[in-house]
Design a protein around this motif. Structure first.
Motif, PDB file in Angstrom:
ATOM      1  N   ALA A   1      66.702  68.841 105.153  1.00 28.43           N
ATOM      2  CA  ALA A   1      66.974  68.384 106.518  1.00 28.43           C
ATOM      3  C   ALA A   1      67.933  67.192 106.561  1.00 28.43           C
ATOM      4  O   ALA A   1      68.923  67.206 107.316  1.00 28.43           O
ATOM      5  N   PRO A   2      67.696  66.117 105.778  1.00 28.50           N
ATOM      6  CA  PRO A   2      68.603  64.975 105.861  1.00 28.50           C
ATOM      7  C   PRO A   2      70.004  65.269 105.326  1.00 28.50           C
ATOM      8  O   PRO A   2      70.995  64.779 105.886  1.00 28.50           O
ATOM      9  N   VAL A   3      70.126  66.076 104.275  1.00 27.52           N
ATOM     10  CA  VAL A   3      71.466  66.351 103.739  1.00 27.52           C
ATOM     11  C   VAL A   3      72.246  67.273 104.673  1.00 27.52           C
ATOM     12  O   VAL A   3      73.470  67.158 104.805  1.00 27.52           O
ATOM     13  N   LEU A   4      71.536  68.191 105.345  1.00 25.82           N
ATOM     14  CA  LEU A   4      72.215  69.024 106.340  1.00 25.82           C
ATOM     15  C   LEU A   4      72.703  68.185 107.513  1.00 25.82           C
ATOM     16  O   LEU A   4      73.804  68.391 108.027  1.00 25.82           O
ATOM     17  N   ALA A   5      71.876  67.219 107.919  1.00 21.59           N
ATOM     18  CA  ALA A   5      72.268  66.341 109.023  1.00 21.59           C
ATOM     19  C   ALA A   5      73.513  65.537 108.672  1.00 21.59           C
ATOM     20  O   ALA A   5      74.332  65.218 109.547  1.00 21.59           O
ATOM     21  N   ASN A   6      73.675  65.206 107.389  1.00 22.87           N
ATOM     22  CA  ASN A   6      74.840  64.444 106.935  1.00 22.87           C
ATOM     23  C   ASN A   6      76.016  65.338 106.549  1.00 22.87           C
ATOM     24  O   ASN A   6      77.061  64.830 106.116  1.00 22.87           O
ATOM     25  N   GLY A   7      75.845  66.640 106.696  1.00 21.76           N
ATOM     26  CA  GLY A   7      76.926  67.562 106.356  1.00 21.76           C
ATOM     27  C   GLY A   7      77.143  67.742 104.874  1.00 21.76           C
ATOM     28  O   GLY A   7      78.210  68.203 104.451  1.00 21.76           O
ATOM     29  N   ASP A   8      76.145  67.395 104.063  1.00 23.31           N
ATOM     30  CA  ASP A   8      76.267  67.573 102.617  1.00 23.31           C
ATOM     31  C   ASP A   8      75.786  68.980 102.269  1.00 23.31           C
ATOM     32  O   ASP A   8      74.683  69.191 101.765  1.00 23.31           O
ATOM     33  N   TYR A   9      76.644  69.953 102.561  1.00 21.89           N
ATOM     34  CA  TYR A   9      76.247  71.349 102.438  1.00 21.89           C
ATOM     35  C   TYR A   9      76.085  71.787 100.981  1.00 21.89           C
ATOM     36  O   TYR A   9      75.279  72.670 100.678  1.00 21.89           O
ATOM     37  N   VAL A  10      76.845  71.210 100.096  1.00 15.05           N
ATOM     38  CA  VAL A  10      76.698  71.558  98.676  1.00 15.05           C
ATOM     39  C   VAL A  10      75.307  71.181  98.187  1.00 15.05           C
ATOM     40  O   VAL A  10      74.624  71.963  97.511  1.00 15.05           O
ATOM     41  N   ALA A  11      74.859  69.970  98.546  1.00 14.11           N
ATOM     42  CA  ALA A  11      73.524  69.524  98.131  1.00 14.11           C
ATOM     43  C   ALA A  11      72.447  70.414  98.727  1.00 14.11           C
ATOM     44  O   ALA A  11      71.455  70.759  98.054  1.00 14.11           O
ATOM     45  N   ALA A  12      72.627  70.822  99.987  1.00 17.89           N
ATOM     46  CA  ALA A  12      71.630  71.670 100.635  1.00 17.89           C
ATOM     47  C   ALA A  12      71.521  73.024  99.935  1.00 17.89           C
ATOM     48  O   ALA A  12      70.419  73.506  99.628  1.00 17.89           O
ATOM     49  N   LEU A  13      72.657  73.646  99.656  1.00 16.29           N
ATOM     50  CA  LEU A  13      72.627  74.958  99.026  1.00 16.29           C
ATOM     51  C   LEU A  13      72.131  74.877  97.585  1.00 16.29           C
ATOM     52  O   LEU A  13      71.441  75.786  97.100  1.00 16.29           O
ATOM     53  N   THR A  14      72.487  73.810  96.908  1.00 15.45           N
ATOM     54  CA  THR A  14      72.004  73.637  95.533  1.00 15.45           C
ATOM     55  C   THR A  14      70.481  73.536  95.514  1.00 15.45           C
ATOM     56  O   THR A  14      69.801  74.099  94.647  1.00 15.45           O
ATOM     57  N   ARG A  15      69.941  72.808  96.501  1.00 19.38           N
ATOM     58  CA  ARG A  15      68.476  72.700  96.594  1.00 19.38           C
ATOM     59  C   ARG A  15      67.857  74.047  96.933  1.00 19.38           C
ATOM     60  O   ARG A  15      66.818  74.437  96.359  1.00 19.38           O
ATOM     61  N   LEU A  16      68.453  74.787  97.825  1.00 19.01           N
ATOM     62  CA  LEU A  16      67.901  76.079  98.223  1.00 19.01           C
ATOM     63  C   LEU A  16      67.949  77.092  97.073  1.00 19.01           C
ATOM     64  O   LEU A  16      67.115  78.004  97.010  1.00 19.01           O
ATOM     65  N   ALA A  17      68.925  76.928  96.184  1.00 19.88           N
ATOM     66  CA  ALA A  17      69.013  77.847  95.043  1.00 19.88           C
ATOM     67  C   ALA A  17      67.765  77.780  94.177  1.00 19.88           C
ATOM     68  O   ALA A  17      67.415  78.747  93.487  1.00 19.88           O
ATOM     69  N   ARG A  18      67.063  76.654  94.216  1.00 19.82           N
ATOM     70  CA  ARG A  18      65.846  76.492  93.410  1.00 19.82           C
ATOM     71  C   ARG A  18      64.683  77.324  93.937  1.00 19.82           C
ATOM     72  O   ARG A  18      63.613  77.390  93.313  1.00 19.82           O
ATOM     73  N   LEU A  19      64.855  77.978  95.073  1.00 14.05           N
ATOM     74  CA  LEU A  19      63.792  78.816  95.634  1.00 14.05           C
ATOM     75  C   LEU A  19      63.727  80.196  94.980  1.00 14.05           C
ATOM     76  O   LEU A  19      62.787  80.960  95.237  1.00 14.05           O
ATOM     77  N   ARG A  20      64.693  80.521  94.162  1.00 17.00           N
ATOM     78  CA  ARG A  20      64.754  81.892  93.659  1.00 17.00           C
ATOM     79  C   ARG A  20      63.477  82.353  92.954  1.00 17.00           C
ATOM     80  O   ARG A  20      62.996  83.469  93.219  1.00 17.00           O
ATOM     81  N   PRO A  21      62.879  81.564  92.048  1.00 16.11           N
ATOM     82  CA  PRO A  21      61.669  82.076  91.364  1.00 16.11           C
ATOM     83  C   PRO A  21      60.563  82.450  92.338  1.00 16.11           C
ATOM     84  O   PRO A  21      59.909  83.498  92.186  1.00 16.11           O
ATOM     85  N   GLN A  22      60.324  81.606  93.349  1.00 14.52           N
ATOM     86  CA  GLN A  22      59.259  81.895  94.312  1.00 14.52           C
ATOM     87  C   GLN A  22      59.604  83.124  95.167  1.00 14.52           C
ATOM     88  O   GLN A  22      58.720  83.925  95.508  1.00 14.52           O
ATOM     89  N   VAL A  23      60.901  83.265  95.507  1.00 16.19           N
ATOM     90  CA  VAL A  23      61.316  84.427  96.304  1.00 16.19           C
ATOM     91  C   VAL A  23      61.113  85.708  95.497  1.00 16.19           C
ATOM     92  O   VAL A  23      60.570  86.709  96.000  1.00 16.19           O
ATOM     93  N   ASP A  24      61.560  85.698  94.235  1.00 10.76           N
ATOM     94  CA  ASP A  24      61.404  86.883  93.384  1.00 10.76           C
ATOM     95  C   ASP A  24      59.924  87.239  93.207  1.00 10.76           C
ATOM     96  O   ASP A  24      59.533  88.425  93.294  1.00 10.76           O
ATOM     97  N   ALA A  25      59.110  86.220  92.973  1.00  8.79           N
ATOM     98  CA  ALA A  25      57.674  86.467  92.766  1.00  8.79           C
ATOM     99  C   ALA A  25      57.036  87.033  94.027  1.00  8.79           C
ATOM    100  O   ALA A  25      56.165  87.917  93.957  1.00  8.79           O
ATOM    101  N   PHE A  26      57.450  86.541  95.184  1.00 10.50           N
ATOM    102  CA  PHE A  26      56.894  87.025  96.450  1.00 10.50           C
ATOM    103  C   PHE A  26      57.160  88.516  96.611  1.00 10.50           C
ATOM    104  O   PHE A  26      56.249  89.303  96.907  1.00 10.50           O
ATOM    105  N   PHE A  27      58.388  88.935  96.419  1.00 14.07           N
ATOM    106  CA  PHE A  27      58.710  90.345  96.633  1.00 14.07           C
ATOM    107  C   PHE A  27      58.117  91.242  95.545  1.00 14.07           C
ATOM    108  O   PHE A  27      57.899  92.433  95.774  1.00 14.07           O
ATOM    109  N   ASP A  28      57.834  90.667  94.382  1.00 15.98           N
ATOM    110  CA  ASP A  28      57.189  91.461  93.326  1.00 15.98           C
ATOM    111  C   ASP A  28      55.705  91.675  93.603  1.00 15.98           C
ATOM    112  O   ASP A  28      55.139  92.727  93.258  1.00 15.98           O
TER     113      ASP A  28
END
Length: 705
Positions: free
Chosen positions: A641-668
């Motif tokens: 939320a704070p990095v998006l508010a500051n327009g730091d989109y690279v930081a936001a997407l880099t953080r979101l990339a860390r969701l992959r293990p949980q996303v993969d496990a959910f669909f499995d």
């Protein structure tokens, strides 16, 4: 294997059209090669390129086969049920086919296709010699050349760009027996019209370039171009400055001469009081001279390129100086008269000049632009009153004599007149300079690759001008179609987008377009009773379409642009930052999997058959994988939320990339569409929250192929 020999074709003419010459030479070169290829003649092109001068087009190929390969033909004949009678004897159909093929019917072969068995005639004949093929090759190459207005000469029906006087055709050392435009081929070329008044015998193709050089002709355009540049730069250095060598001017001069020779010239220093852009335009556009500058300022020196080595260069220089003096005198007169009138006085006449029938006068357009400029200025730290004043003067120089003579000086002339207009004496020196420069910068970028306006005030004017042009053009029904774009709306759209992006102005484009559309829409109805109207959303889409090409030229993949464009950001500067961020994200190892997951999630959400709650109910998280994903998504929401508010989109997407293990496990491990409606709705709420955050920078599902 057949042997190869170099091939030379030279078509000698009267002086060919300057601007068309490179294209004609390329077309002739390509046409000869294409015609040879079509006939199966092997061509070793190497690094050969078209050779040409104002009086000749030439093709010089290092290796061309002496003959075609064997020619094989296959002609299908009648089917057996038609070709043979009940006794197995040939019918008239088969006899006729055999006679046409020139063989007895018993020599024919048989083949089978989907309809059955049929007769076929196959033949192999020796290939023709290249020498025998060349006459038709040349005629075919000439016929394919783009000559919009062919000339006819003499008492015959021949037509070409200019009358043809000689033809050289050599394959190896042998003259090819060919004829074009009533001229038979030989080995005699011609040298310089004045410095070598004699035929130039070409013993073999490899001798061609040097033989002509000895006859004072540089037939290689690249060598001639280098010679011009070297000579002009040396002459400019001798005059104490640097030559201005524009690509277009250089190309035209290169097409005017066969043996370039630099001539140093000068004009009266009093003409330097005239805007240098006018003098430069006269020298380059009208006379093809090269101005000499010193520290960016025009000097009284210029360089001409003669097509002859004169014994008296000073006398030649006098001729060039005599030619340019009257045009400079006219420019000085126009400039002096305009200064007497003053820029503010020129503005009064704009009310009588029609901008566009449905959009009123130029004065009406100026008023709309001024209102837009005043609204934009405070948002970027520019004085609104100064922006309005500059906008109101932005078209005044249309009424000047200087722009009437040199239309390309619009804006530039305004800058000079604003610097000296007594009516602007009340401005501070800084404001006056800013206003004057803005009148010029408002037209930037003037062409592809040109810089945007440099000053903040210039950028404001450039934005306001293009907003009104786009809104007015769409309202008046002048949307580009195909190659038609009478108001240059595509160029204006790209200029607006570039100015917003490259200036770093974080402006709401939706609001700007709406304001421009509203002002155009306020115009009274025309004579037919129809009012002008445009749609801000359609204009925004038009701008995005221009940006697609802009980013493609910068190497941005179409999928990445589409991912950001799908969000329709209000600010194009913000759009640019998002595109940079999505490019970084796309390189992460998790990117492809998350993009595919987001695409899957959106498909699931579109098919949802229950009402999806606004929040996830922790009590309904039954499976460990869905609980883990809910926890990870909640954490990601909080951290991004704070990095998006500051327009730091690279930081936001880099953080979101860390969701992959949980996303993969959910669909499995988790079935989203559970039988229990409450569980199903809760899982859909979880996925919606995940998708919304994944799509907070760009619609990343576009990255999934």
């Amino acid at each position: 294997m057949t042997d190869t020999q170099p091939l030379l074709i030279e078509l000698g003419t009267e002086e060919l059209p300057v601007k068309a010459l490179p294209g004609l030479a390329q077309a002739f070169f390509d046409g000869v090669i294409a015609a040879l290829d079509k006939r199966g003649v092997t061509v070793a092109r190497g690094d050969a390129t078209p050779l040409y001068t104002p009086r000749r087009l030439a093709v010089l190929l290092p290796g061309v086969a002496s003959e075609q390969p064997e020619q094989r033909s296959e002609v299908l004949g009648p089917y057996l049920n038609i070709a043979l009678d009940a006794d197995g004897q040939p019918t008239k159909a088969l006899q006729g086919f055999a006679a046409k093929a020139g063989v007895d019917w018993t020599a024919l072969e048989k083949t089978t296709d989907a309809k059955g068995e049929r007769f076929v005639h196959r033949a192999t004949t020796p290939g023709a010699t290249t020498a025998a093929l060349l006459p038709e090759v040349l005629r075919e190459a000439i016929a394919a050349m783009p000559i919009p207005k062919p000339m006819r000469w003499g008492a015959h029906a021949h037509a070409f760009a200019r009358p043809v006087h000689w033809l050289v055709a050599l394959h190896g050392g042998t003259v090819v027996d060919a004829e074009l435009f009533g001229v038979r081929a030989g080995r005699d070329s011609r040298g310089h019209r004045f410095m070598h008044d004699a035929p130039v015998a070409i013993a073999a193709p490899g001798d061609y370039v040097e033989a002509l050089r000895a006859a004072k002709v540089l037939v290689d355009p690249e060598a001639r171009r280098r010679a011009i540049v070297d000579a002009v730069e040396a002459a400019a250095r001798a005059a104490g400055g640097q030559a201005r060598i524009e690509a277009d001017n250089l190309e035209q001069v290169n097409c005017l001469v066969e043996w370039p020779s630099a001539v140093s010239c000068a004009f009266e220093a009093e003409f330097l009081a005239v805007p240098q852009e006018a003098l430069i335009a006269t020298m380059e556009a009208n006379q093809k001279f090269f101005p000499v500058l010193r520290e960016g300022r025009l000097t009284e020196h210029f360089i001409a390129i003669a097509n002859i080595e004169s014994k008296d260069p000073a006398e030649v220089a006098k001729g060039y100086e005599r030619v340019i003096r009257p045009r400079f005198a006219d420019a000085k007169f126009f400039f002096d008269e305009d200064l007497r009138q003053g820029l503010s006085a020129m503005n009064d006449g704009l009310a009588t000049v029609t901008y566009q029938a449905k959009l009123g006068s130029v004065a009406d357009k100026v008023a709309r632009v001024a209102a837009l400029a005043q609204a934009i200025a405070p948002q970027v730290g520019v004085d609104a009153d100064l922006a309005g004043q500059a906008a109101r003067l932005s078209k005044a120089d249309l009424q000047s004599r200087m722009v009437g003579e040199f239309p390309e000086l619009q804006g530039i002339a305004g800058r000079y007149y604003a610097q000296r207009d007594p009516a602007l004496a009340g401005l501070s020196d800084d404001d006056r300079a800013a206003l004057a420069n803005a009148l010029d910068e408002a037209w930037q970028p003037r062409f592809a690759g040109d810089d945007i306006a440099l000053s903040p005030l210039g950028k404001v004017l450039a934005i306001a001008e293009r907003l009104d042009t786009l809104a007015g053009g769409f309202a008046a029904g002048l949307k580009p179609t195909g190659n038609k774009d009478p108001f240059a709306l595509r160029r204006n759209a790209l200029g607006l987008a570039r100015t917003l992006i490259e200036s770093g102005f974080d402006l709401d484009l939706h609001r700007l377009l709406a304001a421009a559309v509203a002002r155009v829409g306020a115009l009274p109805a025309g004579k037919d009773g129809a009012t002008a109207s445009a749609d801000a959303g359609e204009l925004y889409d038009f701008l995005l379409d221009r940006l697609k090409g802009y980013y493609a030229d910068r190497g941005v993949p179409g999928a990445q642009f589409a991912a950001v464009a799908a969000l329709r950001p209000a600010s194009l500067y913000d759009l640019d930052r998002r595109i940079d961020a999505i490019g970084t994200f796309a390189q992460l190892p998790e990117a492809a999997a998350l993009a595919a997951a987001d695409k899957r999630i959106r498909n699931i959400l579109r098919k949802a058959d229950v009402a999806i709650p606004d929040a996830v109910d922790a009590a309904l998280l039954r499976e460990p994988a869905e609980a883990a994903l809910a926890e990870a998504v909640a954490a990601a929401h909080g951290e991004t939320a704070p990095v998006l508010a500051n327009g730091d989109y690279v930081a936001a997407l880099t953080r979101l990339a860390r969701l992959r293990p949980q996303v993969d496990a959910f669909f499995d491990a988790v079935m989203v569409n559970a039988d229990d409606a409450a569980l199903r709705a809760n899982r859909l709420a979880l996925l919606r929250g995940l998708s919304e955050r994944l799509g907070s920078v760009a619609a990343i599902e576009h990255l999934s192929s």
